[in-house]
Write an enzyme that holds these catalytic residues in place. Structure first.
Site, PDB file in Angstrom:
ATOM      1  N   LYS A   3      -7.816 -44.116  17.332  1.00 50.05           N
ATOM      2  CA  LYS A   3      -8.378 -44.510  18.623  1.00 50.05           C
ATOM      3  C   LYS A   3      -9.452 -43.499  19.050  1.00 50.05           C
ATOM      4  O   LYS A   3     -10.513 -43.875  19.559  1.00 50.05           O
ATOM      5  CB  LYS A   3      -7.260 -44.623  19.677  1.00 50.05           C
TER       6      LYS A   3
ATOM      7  N   GLN B  24       0.513 -43.865  24.480  1.00 43.37           N
ATOM      8  CA  GLN B  24       0.991 -44.412  23.203  1.00 43.37           C
ATOM      9  C   GLN B  24       2.504 -44.607  23.234  1.00 43.37           C
ATOM     10  O   GLN B  24       3.248 -43.699  23.602  1.00 43.37           O
ATOM     11  CB  GLN B  24       0.578 -43.458  22.059  1.00 43.37           C
TER      12      GLN B  24
ATOM     13  N   ASP C 281      -4.476 -51.332  28.001  1.00 47.67           N
ATOM     14  CA  ASP C 281      -3.499 -51.973  27.117  1.00 47.67           C
ATOM     15  C   ASP C 281      -3.071 -53.337  27.662  1.00 47.67           C
ATOM     16  O   ASP C 281      -2.467 -54.130  26.946  1.00 47.67           O
ATOM     17  CB  ASP C 281      -2.215 -51.111  27.041  1.00 47.67           C
TER      18      ASP C 281
HETATM   19  N1  GUN Z   1       2.293 -48.698  20.217  1.00 51.47           N
HETATM   20  C1  GUN Z   1       2.092 -49.668  19.289  1.00 51.47           C
HETATM   21  N2  GUN Z   1       1.057 -50.447  19.644  1.00 51.47           N
HETATM   22  C2  GUN Z   1       0.588 -49.968  20.811  1.00 51.47           C
HETATM   23  C3  GUN Z   1      -0.490 -50.360  21.660  1.00 51.47           C
HETATM   24  O1  GUN Z   1      -1.223 -51.325  21.428  1.00 51.47           O
HETATM   25  N3  GUN Z   1      -0.654 -49.589  22.767  1.00 51.47           N
HETATM   26  C4  GUN Z   1       0.160 -48.536  23.072  1.00 51.47           C
HETATM   27  N4  GUN Z   1      -0.072 -47.870  24.196  1.00 51.47           N
HETATM   28  N5  GUN Z   1       1.160 -48.165  22.294  1.00 51.47           N
HETATM   29  C5  GUN Z   1       1.365 -48.869  21.171  1.00 51.47           C
END
Ligand code: GUN
Length: 283
Positions: free
Chosen positions: A52, A96, A119
């Site tokens: 990211k 995350q 998200d």
């Molecule tokens: N953990 C697995 N996929 C995601 C996601 O798309 N966003 C976040 N914040 N955590 C994750």
């Protein structure tokens, strides 16, 4: 032999579009900013967060990482979220998941300002998606839809089966397929006769988290198979929820792991952050 859907290629196209728009914003003195919070040392989460960050650099965003120890308290985490909610340089906040045991994910998600919730996990954004009136779409399901569009795979009238009912993927995935007039079934661990249901699918989305769970006998001839899994096989090798080698002989199109859905999740995150920045700047 199936078409192998190239998530890397589609993701690169989406990110290039974001990069071009970001360049224009920067000329106006506006730089989109994304804050990523990671708590603990889960190796998979570490890889996702690094990817990211790299994507942010590529499209020209400001990226701030907050790597907190697993011993972080709920109060400390919420204090950081509140600080970032007020930070003018930050347009998007992502924490995350999963969080280490003892931390309340729901409370953290609810603490993130819905305007910075790139998200789309906050209850108010989930509700907006449900009624089809939203600013942000959740990254992974929206990434899947972008891949289907890019490969001209229509959803309307199709039997769509989603395996998995998580808040992050399964439930919103079903909603997005429904928005495009698919006939959608969500299956899960208590579903009876799973194979009978999956064999009906014209579009099958696997989001279970079990390596190579979807075998060829569960797939209809000519189906489109989307693999959201990111698992390890018996030799520790990265694989998805689908038995790719055997299923690809039977379906018409399939996403690989790696190189399928994963890169798309990040591309949509970049899109959402750009959109958050525009909204916050009244653009
Ligand atoms: N953990 C697995 N996929 C995601 C996601 O798309 N966003 C976040 N914040 N955590 C994750």
């Amino acid at each position: 032999m199936a078409i192998i859907i190239d998530g890397k290629k589609v993701s690169a196209e989406v990110k290039e579009q974001v990069r071009i728009e970001t360049e224009e914003l920067i000329k106006k003195g506006i730089k989109p900013g994304l804050a990523v919070i990671i708590v603990g040392d889960d190796p998979a989460s570490r890889v996702y967060v690094n990817n990211k960050k790299k994507a942010c650099e590529k499209v020209g965003f400001l990226s701030k990482e907050f790597a907190l120890p697993a011993t972080t308290t709920q109060e400390e985490l919420l204090a950081l979220v509140n600080e970032l909610n007020e930070d003018k340089e930050i347009n998007g906040i992502l924490c995350q998941l999963p969080l280490p045991k003892g931390l309340d994910e729901k409370a953290v998600i609810e603490a993130i300002s819905p305007l910075k919730d790139v998200d789309a996990f906050h209850a108010s954004n989930v509700g907006k998606i449900m009624i089809g009136d939203y600013d942000f779409l959740p990254c992974t399901p929206a990434g899947v839809m972008e891949m289907l569009h890019s490969y001209n795979i229509p959803v309307e009238g199709k039997e769509c089966v989603v395996i998995g009912r998580s808040n992050i993927v399964g439930k919103p995935m079903a909603m997005l397929l429904l928005h495009e007039n698919g006939t959608v079934t969500i299956t899960h661990s208590r579903t009876k006769n799973l194979k009978e249901v999956t064999k009906r699918a014209d579009i099958l989305v696997a989001a279970i988290g079990k390596p190579k769970f979807v075998t060829a006998d569960m797939v209809k001839e000519g189906a489109v198979v989307i693999d959201v899994g990111m698992d390890r096989d018996e030799n520790g090798k990265l694989c998805g929820d689908v038995d790719f080698e055997n299923v690809k002989e039977k379906c018409s199109a399939i996403t690989p792991v790696p190189g399928g859905v994963g890169p798309m999740t990040i591309a949509v995150l970049m899109k959402n952050t750009l959109k958050a920045c525009k909204i916050q700047n009244n653009l």
